[in-house]
Design a protein around this motif. Structure first.
Motif, short mmCIF file in Angstrom:
data_model
loop_
_atom_site.label_atom_id
_atom_site.label_comp_id
_atom_site.label_asym_id
_atom_site.label_seq_id
_atom_site.Cartn_x
_atom_site.Cartn_y
_atom_site.Cartn_z
N ALA A 41 47.77 26.62 44.78
CA ALA A 41 48.57 27.67 44.15
C ALA A 41 47.89 28.22 42.90
N ALA A 42 47.16 27.37 42.19
CA ALA A 42 46.52 27.80 40.95
C ALA A 42 45.32 28.71 41.19
N VAL A 43 44.61 28.50 42.31
CA VAL A 43 43.37 29.26 42.51
C VAL A 43 43.48 30.35 43.56
N THR A 44 44.53 30.32 44.40
CA THR A 44 44.62 31.31 45.47
C THR A 44 45.95 32.05 45.43
N ARG A 45 45.97 33.19 46.09
CA ARG A 45 47.18 33.99 46.25
C ARG A 45 47.89 33.60 47.55
N ALA A 46 49.19 33.87 47.59
CA ALA A 46 49.94 33.61 48.82
C ALA A 46 49.44 34.49 49.96
N GLU A 47 49.01 35.70 49.62
CA GLU A 47 48.43 36.64 50.58
C GLU A 47 47.21 37.28 49.92
N PRO A 48 46.26 37.78 50.72
CA PRO A 48 45.12 38.48 50.11
C PRO A 48 45.60 39.64 49.25
N ALA A 49 44.87 39.91 48.18
CA ALA A 49 45.26 40.97 47.27
C ALA A 49 45.36 42.31 48.00
N VAL A 50 46.38 43.10 47.66
CA VAL A 50 46.58 44.42 48.25
C VAL A 50 46.55 45.45 47.14
N PRO A 51 46.21 46.69 47.41
CA PRO A 51 46.10 47.70 46.37
C PRO A 51 47.35 47.89 45.53
N ALA A 52 48.55 47.61 46.11
CA ALA A 52 49.78 47.85 45.37
C ALA A 52 50.01 46.83 44.27
N ALA A 53 49.30 45.70 44.34
CA ALA A 53 49.51 44.67 43.34
C ALA A 53 49.00 45.12 41.98
N GLU A 54 49.70 44.65 40.93
CA GLU A 54 49.33 45.06 39.57
C GLU A 54 47.92 44.63 39.22
N SER A 55 47.50 43.46 39.75
CA SER A 55 46.18 42.94 39.41
C SER A 55 45.14 43.29 40.47
N GLY A 74 37.38 37.31 50.45
CA GLY A 74 38.54 37.67 51.26
C GLY A 74 39.72 38.17 50.45
N GLY A 75 39.57 38.24 49.13
CA GLY A 75 40.66 38.71 48.29
C GLY A 75 41.72 37.64 48.02
N TRP A 76 41.41 36.38 48.30
CA TRP A 76 42.37 35.30 48.12
C TRP A 76 42.37 34.74 46.70
N LEU A 77 41.28 34.91 45.99
CA LEU A 77 41.11 34.19 44.73
C LEU A 77 41.97 34.77 43.62
N ARG A 78 42.70 33.91 42.93
CA ARG A 78 43.59 34.32 41.84
C ARG A 78 42.87 34.33 40.49
N VAL A 79 41.85 33.48 40.34
CA VAL A 79 41.14 33.34 39.08
C VAL A 79 39.65 33.56 39.32
N ASP A 80 38.89 33.53 38.25
CA ASP A 80 37.44 33.69 38.36
C ASP A 80 36.83 32.54 39.18
N GLU A 81 35.72 32.81 39.84
CA GLU A 81 35.09 31.82 40.70
C GLU A 81 34.74 30.54 39.96
N GLU A 82 34.16 30.65 38.78
CA GLU A 82 33.76 29.46 38.03
C GLU A 82 34.98 28.63 37.65
N LEU A 83 36.03 29.29 37.19
CA LEU A 83 37.25 28.58 36.83
C LEU A 83 37.88 27.93 38.07
N ALA A 84 37.85 28.63 39.20
CA ALA A 84 38.40 28.06 40.43
C ALA A 84 37.66 26.77 40.79
N ALA A 85 36.34 26.78 40.72
CA ALA A 85 35.56 25.59 41.05
C ALA A 85 35.90 24.44 40.11
N GLN A 86 36.08 24.76 38.83
CA GLN A 86 36.41 23.72 37.86
C GLN A 86 37.80 23.14 38.13
N ILE A 87 38.75 23.98 38.49
CA ILE A 87 40.10 23.50 38.80
C ILE A 87 40.07 22.59 40.02
#
Length: 242
Positions: free
Chosen positions: A184-198, A137-150
């Motif tokens: 906050a560490a693993v997700t974004r406040a909103e799904p990623a959008v094309p204008a975002a730097e990342s 859904g574009g919500w994840l801020r970090v890699d999936e494996e790191l998110a699961a570990q967090i």
């Protein structure tokens, strides 16, 4: 419990008696003599069914995970429209179990460290599916494996800290703050959008999460290569920018 155990089987009676003793008096209370007496059986039955006390505690951990997994599966809703809220609820359920049933939680964690419990592995699969939905859904801020570990580390850390704190100093706000810090560490406040730097990294995570195991358009080698490229793009987005 294993599928061969009926509700009134000797094995199940012994394990349930051991769980009750464990939760009342800790691991020291789970002696073969005490468990046999509580189950209305003779001590040799425990050695015959479980080998020794360690084998019995492994069966206790399996029993705990099986019970917990039933609740976790019932709570997991693949059709949920809010994967972030689902993440909160799942984390809270794990922490509540650890806070309210500390002795069983500790035995389950020791068994999980050996990686041999099927119910624990099934629980991890639910966690990874939740993380995959966040990525898709574009919500994840970090890699999936790191998110699961967090997610795992903050949940276990919350439980350990709670029980290490004297009862009169425990503050439920700790659990809320840790949960929201995890979100906050693993997700974004909103799904990623094309204008975002990342955006390339976020898009790579989302596309990688949506990739099927097989595809008519791509060969197995091409899918493997695409996953590698997406993984590198996702990791690049986490690197600090100059």
């Amino acid at each position: 419990m294993t599928t061969r155990d009926s509700p009134d089987s000797p094995r199940r009676r012994i394990v349930e008696a051991a769980v009750e003793l464990l939760e009342k008096g800790g691991p020291e209370a789970v002696s073969t003599r005490a468990v046999a007496a509580a189950a209305g059986m003779q001590p040799p039955a425990i050695y015959r069914l479980f080998g020794d006390k360690e084998g019995l505690l492994e069966a206790v951990a399996e029993h705990g995970y099986a019970q917990f997994l039933e609740t976790k599966r019932a709570q997991f809703d693949p059709a949920s429209q809010d994967p972030v809220e689902e993440l909160r609820q799942g984390w809270g359920m794990v922490v509540e179990f650890g806070v309210t049933r500390p002795e069983l939680f500790a035995v389950m964690n020791r068994a999980a460290a050996r990686g041999q419990d099927a119910a624990h592995r099934a629980g991890l699969e639910i966690l990874y599916r939740r993380v995959r939905r966040l990525a898709a859904g574009g919500w994840l801020r970090v890699d999936e494996e790191l998110a699961a570990q967090i997610i795992q580390a903050t949940g276990q850390g919350a439980v350990l800290t709670w029980h290490a704190t004297p009862a009169e100093r425990r503050d439920p706000a700790l659990l809320t703050v840790l949960r929201e810090s995890m979100v906050a560490a693993v997700t974004r406040a909103e799904p990623a959008v094309p204008a975002a730097e990342s955006a390339p990294a976020a898009a790579a995570r989302a596309l990688r999460a949506a990739l099927p195991d097989e595809a008519d358009v791509l060969s197995g080698a091409e899918l493997c290569l695409l996953r590698e490229w997406l993984t590198r793009l996702a990791a690049h987005g986490d690197a600090p920018h100059a």
